[in-house]
Design a protein around this motif. Structure first.
Motif, short mmCIF file in Angstrom:
data_model
loop_
_atom_site.label_atom_id
_atom_site.label_comp_id
_atom_site.label_asym_id
_atom_site.label_seq_id
_atom_site.Cartn_x
_atom_site.Cartn_y
_atom_site.Cartn_z
N LEU A 14 0.80 -1.20 -0.01
CA LEU A 14 0.04 -0.06 -0.02
C LEU A 14 0.88 1.46 -0.03
CD1 LEU A 14 -2.49 -0.92 2.82
CD2 LEU A 14 -2.76 -1.07 0.35
N ASP A 15 0.59 2.19 -0.82
CA ASP A 15 1.26 3.44 -0.83
C ASP A 15 0.61 4.24 0.28
OD1 ASP A 15 -0.38 5.32 -3.45
OD2 ASP A 15 -1.24 4.13 -1.74
N LEU A 16 1.40 5.29 0.75
CA LEU A 16 0.78 5.89 1.97
C LEU A 16 -0.38 6.86 1.91
CD1 LEU A 16 4.25 7.15 3.32
CD2 LEU A 16 3.06 5.42 4.03
N ASP A 17 -0.73 7.31 0.53
CA ASP A 17 -2.05 7.76 0.24
C ASP A 17 -3.20 6.80 0.54
OD1 ASP A 17 -2.12 10.49 -0.27
OD2 ASP A 17 -2.46 10.19 -2.49
N THR A 18 -2.99 5.66 -0.05
CA THR A 18 -4.05 4.55 0.38
C THR A 18 -4.02 4.32 1.52
OG1 THR A 18 -3.38 3.53 -1.95
CG2 THR A 18 -4.77 2.42 -0.48
N LEU A 19 -2.97 4.37 2.52
CA LEU A 19 -3.16 3.90 3.71
C LEU A 19 -3.99 5.20 4.59
CD1 LEU A 19 -2.02 1.64 5.49
CD2 LEU A 19 0.06 3.18 5.78
N ASP A 34 12.64 -0.71 10.20
CA ASP A 34 12.02 0.48 11.35
C ASP A 34 11.95 1.85 10.55
OD1 ASP A 34 11.69 -1.47 13.14
OD2 ASP A 34 13.53 -0.78 14.31
N SER A 35 13.02 2.08 9.52
CA SER A 35 12.78 3.34 8.93
C SER A 35 11.70 3.72 8.11
CB SER A 35 14.10 3.16 7.89
OG SER A 35 13.83 2.21 6.71
N ASP A 36 10.73 2.66 7.87
CA ASP A 36 9.35 3.34 7.06
C ASP A 36 8.44 3.53 8.27
OD1 ASP A 36 10.64 2.98 4.70
OD2 ASP A 36 10.24 0.96 4.73
N LEU A 37 8.56 3.06 9.40
CA LEU A 37 7.41 3.07 10.68
C LEU A 37 6.99 4.57 10.89
CD1 LEU A 37 8.65 0.64 13.34
CD2 LEU A 37 6.83 0.36 11.69
N ARG A 38 7.83 5.53 10.79
CA ARG A 38 7.48 6.89 11.12
C ARG A 38 6.60 7.47 9.99
NH1 ARG A 38 9.64 11.50 13.62
NH2 ARG A 38 9.18 13.47 12.69
N SER A 39 6.60 7.02 8.56
CA SER A 39 5.91 7.60 7.78
C SER A 39 4.43 6.74 7.49
CB SER A 39 6.53 7.54 6.19
OG SER A 39 6.92 6.14 5.87
N ILE A 40 4.55 5.35 7.90
CA ILE A 40 3.54 4.61 8.17
C ILE A 40 2.71 5.18 9.29
CG2 ILE A 40 2.52 2.49 8.89
CD1 ILE A 40 4.67 1.34 7.47
N ARG A 41 3.16 5.60 10.33
CA ARG A 41 2.41 6.18 11.57
C ARG A 41 1.63 7.59 11.16
NH1 ARG A 41 6.97 4.00 15.05
NH2 ARG A 41 5.88 2.37 16.12
N GLN A 42 2.58 8.24 10.53
CA GLN A 42 1.94 9.52 9.99
C GLN A 42 0.52 9.52 9.16
OE1 GLN A 42 5.52 11.44 8.79
NE2 GLN A 42 5.79 12.55 10.37
N ALA A 43 0.99 8.54 8.22
CA ALA A 43 -0.36 8.31 7.26
C ALA A 43 -1.62 7.70 8.30
CB ALA A 43 0.19 7.28 6.20
N LEU A 44 -1.31 6.93 9.17
CA LEU A 44 -2.25 6.21 9.97
C LEU A 44 -2.98 7.39 10.69
CD1 LEU A 44 -1.12 2.93 11.09
CD2 LEU A 44 -3.08 3.34 9.32
N SER A 45 -2.13 8.21 11.36
CA SER A 45 -2.59 9.47 12.40
C SER A 45 -3.44 10.32 11.43
CB SER A 45 -1.60 10.04 12.90
OG SER A 45 -0.60 10.80 12.26
N ALA A 46 -3.14 10.27 10.14
CA ALA A 46 -3.90 11.51 9.41
C ALA A 46 -5.24 11.00 8.92
CB ALA A 46 -3.00 11.77 7.80
N GLU A 48 -9.25 9.89 8.96
CA GLU A 48 -10.58 10.33 9.71
C GLU A 48 -10.86 9.15 10.28
OE1 GLU A 48 -11.88 13.49 9.89
OE2 GLU A 48 -10.04 14.16 8.82
N GLY A 49 -11.85 9.22 11.62
CA GLY A 49 -12.39 8.23 12.05
C GLY A 49 -11.56 7.42 13.30
N ALA A 50 -12.03 6.13 13.18
CA ALA A 50 -11.27 5.36 14.29
C ALA A 50 -9.79 5.14 14.15
CB ALA A 50 -12.07 3.85 14.40
N ILE A 51 -8.89 5.07 15.32
CA ILE A 51 -7.76 4.95 15.16
C ILE A 51 -7.35 3.48 14.75
CG2 ILE A 51 -5.77 4.81 16.93
CD1 ILE A 51 -6.85 6.75 18.50
N ILE A 52 -6.50 3.26 13.92
CA ILE A 52 -6.06 2.03 13.46
C ILE A 52 -4.65 1.68 13.92
CG2 ILE A 52 -5.33 0.75 11.30
CD1 ILE A 52 -8.43 1.52 11.15
N PRO A 53 -4.89 0.31 14.46
CA PRO A 53 -3.65 -0.04 15.28
C PRO A 53 -2.59 -0.39 14.18
CG PRO A 53 -5.16 -1.47 15.39
CD PRO A 53 -5.80 -0.49 14.78
#
Length: 88
Positions: A14-19, A34-46, A48-53
């Motif tokens: 999945l690209d970050l836009d899709t995420l 681990d180097s990709d985790l920050r960008s994945i966390r930022q995409a998930l935090s952006a 709307e709605g429920a928090i995705i683990p």
């Protein structure tokens, strides 16, 4: 990256836009660099709605399982399950 939808695991790149914008999954599991985790966390935090683990280690694997229980209430038969079987 894997996403779960209901009880189904979807393995996908999945690209970050899709995420950030997709709404068809309930969790993301990422077991790699681990180097990709920050960008994945930022995409998930952006999102709307429920928090995705975000599950990041093999120890989190148990969180990917769904457990269901069925309970048959026999109190209407005074706790005697054979009376319920005879009525059914």
């Amino acid at each position: 990256m894997a996403a779960t939808s209901g009880n189904t695991a979807i393995l996908a790149n999945l690209d970050l836009d899709t995420l950030t914008n997709a709404t068809t999954f309930d969790a993301v599991a990422y077991f790699a660099e681990d180097s990709d985790l920050r960008s994945i966390r930022q995409a998930l935090s952006a999102r709307e709605g429920a928090i995705i683990p975000l599950l990041t280690s093999a120890e989190d694997g148990a969180r990917l399982l769904v457990e269901r229980h069925v309970c048959i209430d026999t109190t209407a038969a005074g706790g005697n399950a054979t009376l319920m079987a005879q009525a059914g």
